[in-house]
Design a protein around this motif. Structure first.
Motif, PDB file in Angstrom:
ATOM      1  N   TRP A  50       0.797  -1.278  -0.025  1.00 57.36           N
ATOM      2  CA  TRP A  50      -0.201   0.104  -0.094  1.00 57.36           C
ATOM      3  C   TRP A  50       0.781   1.303  -0.086  1.00 57.36           C
ATOM      4  O   TRP A  50       0.162   2.314  -0.511  1.00 57.36           O
ATOM      5  N   GLY A  51       2.189   1.258   0.477  1.00 60.69           N
ATOM      6  CA  GLY A  51       2.898   2.381   0.372  1.00 60.69           C
ATOM      7  C   GLY A  51       2.463   3.444   1.668  1.00 60.69           C
ATOM      8  O   GLY A  51       1.605   2.957   2.370  1.00 60.69           O
ATOM      9  N   MET A  52       3.517   4.306   1.770  1.00 59.38           N
ATOM     10  CA  MET A  52       3.249   5.262   2.736  1.00 59.38           C
ATOM     11  C   MET A  52       3.897   6.610   2.000  1.00 59.38           C
ATOM     12  O   MET A  52       4.776   6.604   1.239  1.00 59.38           O
ATOM     13  N   TYR A  53       3.485   7.795   2.653  1.00 64.68           N
ATOM     14  CA  TYR A  53       3.829   9.036   2.216  1.00 64.68           C
ATOM     15  C   TYR A  53       4.430   9.892   3.208  1.00 64.68           C
ATOM     16  O   TYR A  53       3.668  10.278   4.184  1.00 64.68           O
ATOM     17  N   ARG A  71      -2.537   6.073   4.245  1.00 62.69           N
ATOM     18  CA  ARG A  71      -3.699   6.547   3.750  1.00 62.69           C
ATOM     19  C   ARG A  71      -3.146   7.628   2.688  1.00 62.69           C
ATOM     20  O   ARG A  71      -3.911   7.678   1.593  1.00 62.69           O
ATOM     21  N   ALA A  72      -2.277   8.694   3.341  1.00 65.64           N
ATOM     22  CA  ALA A  72      -1.973   9.493   2.352  1.00 65.64           C
ATOM     23  C   ALA A  72      -1.228   9.044   1.170  1.00 65.64           C
ATOM     24  O   ALA A  72      -1.622   9.612   0.030  1.00 65.64           O
ATOM     25  N   ALA A  73      -0.524   7.963   1.068  1.00 68.14           N
ATOM     26  CA  ALA A  73      -0.001   7.370  -0.176  1.00 68.14           C
ATOM     27  C   ALA A  73      -0.847   7.005  -0.998  1.00 68.14           C
ATOM     28  O   ALA A  73      -0.906   7.058  -2.108  1.00 68.14           O
ATOM     29  N   VAL A  74      -2.039   5.949  -0.424  1.00 65.18           N
ATOM     30  CA  VAL A  74      -3.219   5.560  -1.155  1.00 65.18           C
ATOM     31  C   VAL A  74      -3.841   6.463  -1.947  1.00 65.18           C
ATOM     32  O   VAL A  74      -4.185   6.353  -3.017  1.00 65.18           O
ATOM     33  N   ARG A  75      -4.113   7.579  -1.026  1.00 62.10           N
ATOM     34  CA  ARG A  75      -4.897   8.869  -2.031  1.00 62.10           C
ATOM     35  C   ARG A  75      -3.939   9.417  -3.050  1.00 62.10           C
ATOM     36  O   ARG A  75      -4.690   9.613  -4.204  1.00 62.10           O
ATOM     37  N   ARG A  76      -2.795   9.584  -2.684  1.00 66.15           N
ATOM     38  CA  ARG A  76      -1.998  10.133  -3.979  1.00 66.15           C
ATOM     39  C   ARG A  76      -1.920   9.156  -4.778  1.00 66.15           C
ATOM     40  O   ARG A  76      -1.906   9.457  -6.240  1.00 66.15           O
ATOM     41  N   ARG A  77      -1.797   8.098  -4.690  1.00 63.38           N
ATOM     42  CA  ARG A  77      -1.534   6.860  -5.623  1.00 63.38           C
ATOM     43  C   ARG A  77      -2.839   6.794  -6.567  1.00 63.38           C
ATOM     44  O   ARG A  77      -2.704   6.392  -7.692  1.00 63.38           O
ATOM     45  N   MET A  78      -3.871   6.796  -5.855  1.00 68.70           N
ATOM     46  CA  MET A  78      -5.385   6.987  -6.854  1.00 68.70           C
ATOM     47  C   MET A  78      -5.726   8.203  -7.268  1.00 68.70           C
ATOM     48  O   MET A  78      -6.683   8.319  -7.852  1.00 68.70           O
ATOM     49  N   ALA A  79      -5.032   9.365  -7.175  1.00 73.87           N
ATOM     50  CA  ALA A  79      -5.692  10.688  -7.483  1.00 73.87           C
ATOM     51  C   ALA A  79      -5.607  10.824  -9.178  1.00 73.87           C
ATOM     52  O   ALA A  79      -4.862  10.112  -9.879  1.00 73.87           O
TER      53      ALA A  79
END
Length: 289
Positions: free
Chosen positions: A24-27, A206-214
């Motif tokens: 899922w990654g992280m930011y 969560r920040a990484a997932v949102r950026r990944r899906m933007a």
């Protein structure tokens, strides 16, 4: 359960491309800057850098940090196709790295494309019955993998067995509330492992997932280039399929699909995965006594 898990990851190994999503990654901007200082331009070719940050965290927060891993035996249990461990081998040159996975296809692919002698090798095996001698590993990492194990307690016992005294276990995973209670209950019954760290990284994940899906992200552009049947492509066009279920962390990041997508998922027309409600993403560190 193990057979089903192996089959799922066999398919993932066949279908995924080089450098694609590993976790899922992280930011974390500071963490990303630290990686950039060691590997300039690491996000310029085929990656968004979020998965790398989660792997870097696994070693950075150990007692001896990243540099302390040089020259040591590092084992990743649940390595998948080996992309994460390959990244760490460049981040910490000089370490002797081994990846293990239950999926024979993933290991075959990793050995064929990434292995480099004793500095980076891959073996097929079971996390609950590690094919390594006692006290043979300095650092053991486990990233978003143990939640699929039928007996996580057995895995922890195996981790303690193969770690040398003073060796470290770096465990990163997503938890339901019940599973976190179970995990903490298990750790309290294992005197051979002294747990020195347990902190949440849910916000960063969560920040990484949102950026990944933007819209316009590298990951979404990659999926848009893939061949899909017309129905799935129509859903993807509206950015919905990209955040489905636990596979990409969409539910954990707060995405809730509309009723129409749920219906299509139940019919098997789109790959909707609901799964259990994940409550937190944590990094836990233990030292072998």
């Amino acid at each position: 359960m193990k057979s089903a898990s192996s089959s799922v990851y066999d398919m993932a190994a066949i279908l995924s491309g080089r450098g694609e999503l590993w976790n899922w990654g992280m930011y974390d901007p500071d963490l990303a800057a630290g990686i950039e200082a060691r590997l300039p331009g690491f996000t310029e070719f085929g990656t968004d850098g979020f998965s790398e940050q989660l792997y870097c965290l696994a070693l950075r927060d150990l007692p001896d940090g990243l540099d302390g891993c040089a020259g040591r035996a590092v084992l990743e249990v649940g390595c998948g196709t080996g992309e994460g461990l390959n990244f760490l081998s460049r981040l910490v040159p000089g370490a002797r790295m081994t990846g293990l996975d239950l999926s024979p296809k993933a290991i075959a692919r990793a050995e064929a494309t990434l292995a480099r002698g004793e500095s980076l090798r891959f073996v097929h095996g079971d996390a609950e019955k590690l094919p390594f001698e006692d006290s043979s590993v300095d650092v053991l990492i486990n990233i978003e993998s143990s939640h699929t194990y039928p007996d996580p307690g057995r895995f922890l016992h195996e981790a303690a067995r193969v770690l040398r005294p003073g060796g470290t276990l770096s465990h990163i995973d997503v938890f339901t509330r019940q599973r976190l209670r179970t995990m903490r209950g298990l750790t309290g019954k294992m005197p051979q492992l002294k747990w020195i760290g347990d902190h949440g990284v849910s916000g960063e994940v969560r920040a990484a997932v949102r950026r990944r899906m933007a819209p316009g992200s590298r990951f979404r552009r990659t999926l848009d280039r893939r061949r899909m049947n017309p129905l799935v492509r129509a859903v993807a066009t509206h950015g919905r399929i990209l955040m489905f279920g636990g596979m990409f962390g969409g539910m954990f990041a707060g995405y809730r699909p509309p009723a129409s997508i749920k219906v299509l998922g139940r019919l098997g027309l789109v790959p909707w995965m609901s799964g259990l409600p994940m409550d937190s993403h944590r990094h836990q560190v233990a030292v072998r006594v």
